[in-house]
Write an enzyme that holds these catalytic residues in place. Structure first.
Site, PDB file in Angstrom:
ATOM      1  CG  LEU A 130      -2.257  -1.538   1.101  1.00  0.00           C
ATOM      2  CD1 LEU A 130      -2.656  -0.979   2.369  1.00  0.00           C
ATOM      3  CD2 LEU A 130      -2.552  -1.195  -0.245  1.00  0.00           C
ATOM      4  CB  VAL A 171      11.191  -6.426   8.827  1.00  0.00           C
ATOM      5  CG1 VAL A 171      10.223  -7.367   9.440  1.00  0.00           C
ATOM      6  CG2 VAL A 171      11.405  -4.986   9.142  1.00  0.00           C
ATOM      7  N   GLY A 186       1.025  -4.999  11.204  1.00  0.00           N
ATOM      8  CA  GLY A 186       1.851  -4.218  11.161  1.00  0.00           C
ATOM      9  C   GLY A 186       1.573  -2.859  11.234  1.00  0.00           C
ATOM     10  CG  ASN A 221      14.042 -18.732   9.820  1.00  0.00           C
ATOM     11  OD1 ASN A 221      12.842 -18.281   9.459  1.00  0.00           O
ATOM     12  ND2 ASN A 221      14.751 -19.448   8.259  1.00  0.00           N
ATOM     13  CE  LYS A 265      12.410  -4.174   3.549  1.00  0.00           C
ATOM     14  NZ  LYS A 265      11.820  -4.217   4.982  1.00  0.00           N
TER      15      LYS A 265
END
Length: 264
Positions: free
Chosen positions: A15, A129, A232, A149, A65
């Site tokens: 968004l 993140v 979030g 993980n 990232k």
């Protein structure tokens, strides 16, 4: 007219264009912002366009990232520590990578008045993140951070950046005060995290970095079991505001109009 982008894969759910274009219009900035799905091979040429002035700034999301760092001249202190970049600017002749996810998470947690100091935090996931969240949790003085993980090796690699974190096997659910879903599981409506959370005592804080959809199955189940939940969205808004300020030297207003915009 200046051009800004958010890049990632997947990117359909983002968004960011809605938010940045709203703020640019409100502040009379002659620019537009788009989302672009890319592959690894597209990175170099895309970032070169920032150097050439064809693109004025880029936001970076999963899975790029860390990958973008190879193409940048400088990193902000937060990006250096986390080895994660979500905002790219051209400062003079230098391409600089920033990490506004750190501020985004910290401000979001403060916004909901949750005190993480001396708390035990379990993070699901090890990419994207996660380094930014660990950095912020350390800054906020959490007592213990445990990472789980699916690929344990990827979680172990985080210890190169943060020595004090603990790693647990996927499927194990140690005692915690706060649990954070930092995986992409939940972006699709039928996504479910294959963990049994029913044995956890009530009254825990369940956080999901996903903001679209507003309530993932992970959060729905947590609420059903009597826990506090938060998505979030606030993190997304605060990290976007910090990126906007880096590019335009204006701190955008965060009000009910912003929340209404994202509800549309």
């Amino acid at each position: 007219m200046k051009k800004f982008l958010v890049i990632g894969n997947p990117i359909e759910h983002s968004l960011s264009p809605k938010l940045h274009n709203f703020w640019m219009k409100k502040n009379n900035i002659n620019a537009f912002y788009e989302k672009k799905k890319i592959l690894d091979g597209d990175l170099k040429d895309l970032i070169k366009k920032v150097q050439m002035g064809e693109i004025s700034g880029i936001n970076v999301t999963v899975p790029f990232k860390k990958k973008v760092i190879d193409y940048l001249d400088k990193l902000s202190p937060g990006s250096e520590v986390t080895q994660s970049v979500n905002t790219i600017c051209l400062n003079g002749k230098n391409l600089v990578g920033y990490n506004t996810d750190i501020d985004g998470f910290e401000l979001a947690i403060k916004d909901v008045n949750y005190d993480v100091s001396n708390k035990k935090i379990l993070i699901l996931g090890a990419g994207g993140v996660v380094p930014s969240i660990i950095f912020a949790l350390n800054k906020l003085k959490s007592r213990q951070i445990i990472v789980s993980n699916r690929t344990k090796e990827k979680a172990e690699n985080l210890k190169n950046l943060f020595k004090d974190i603990e790693i647990t096997n996927w499927g194990d659910v140690p005692e915690f005060d706060m649990i954070i879903n930092a995986t992409s599981v939940g972006l699709k409506n039928n996504d479910k995290i294959d963990l049994d959370l029913s044995k956890i005592n009530k009254g825990k804080f369940f956080y999901d970095v996903i903001y679209n959809p507003k309530e993932t199955n992970y959060l729905k189940e947590a609420k059903k079991l009597g826990n506090e939940i938060e998505n979030g969205r606030k993190m997304f808004i605060y990290q976007a505001a910090a990126a906007f300020e880096l590019w335009h030297k204006i701190r955008p207003e965060i009000d009910e109009n912003v929340n209404a915009l994202l509800d549309d």
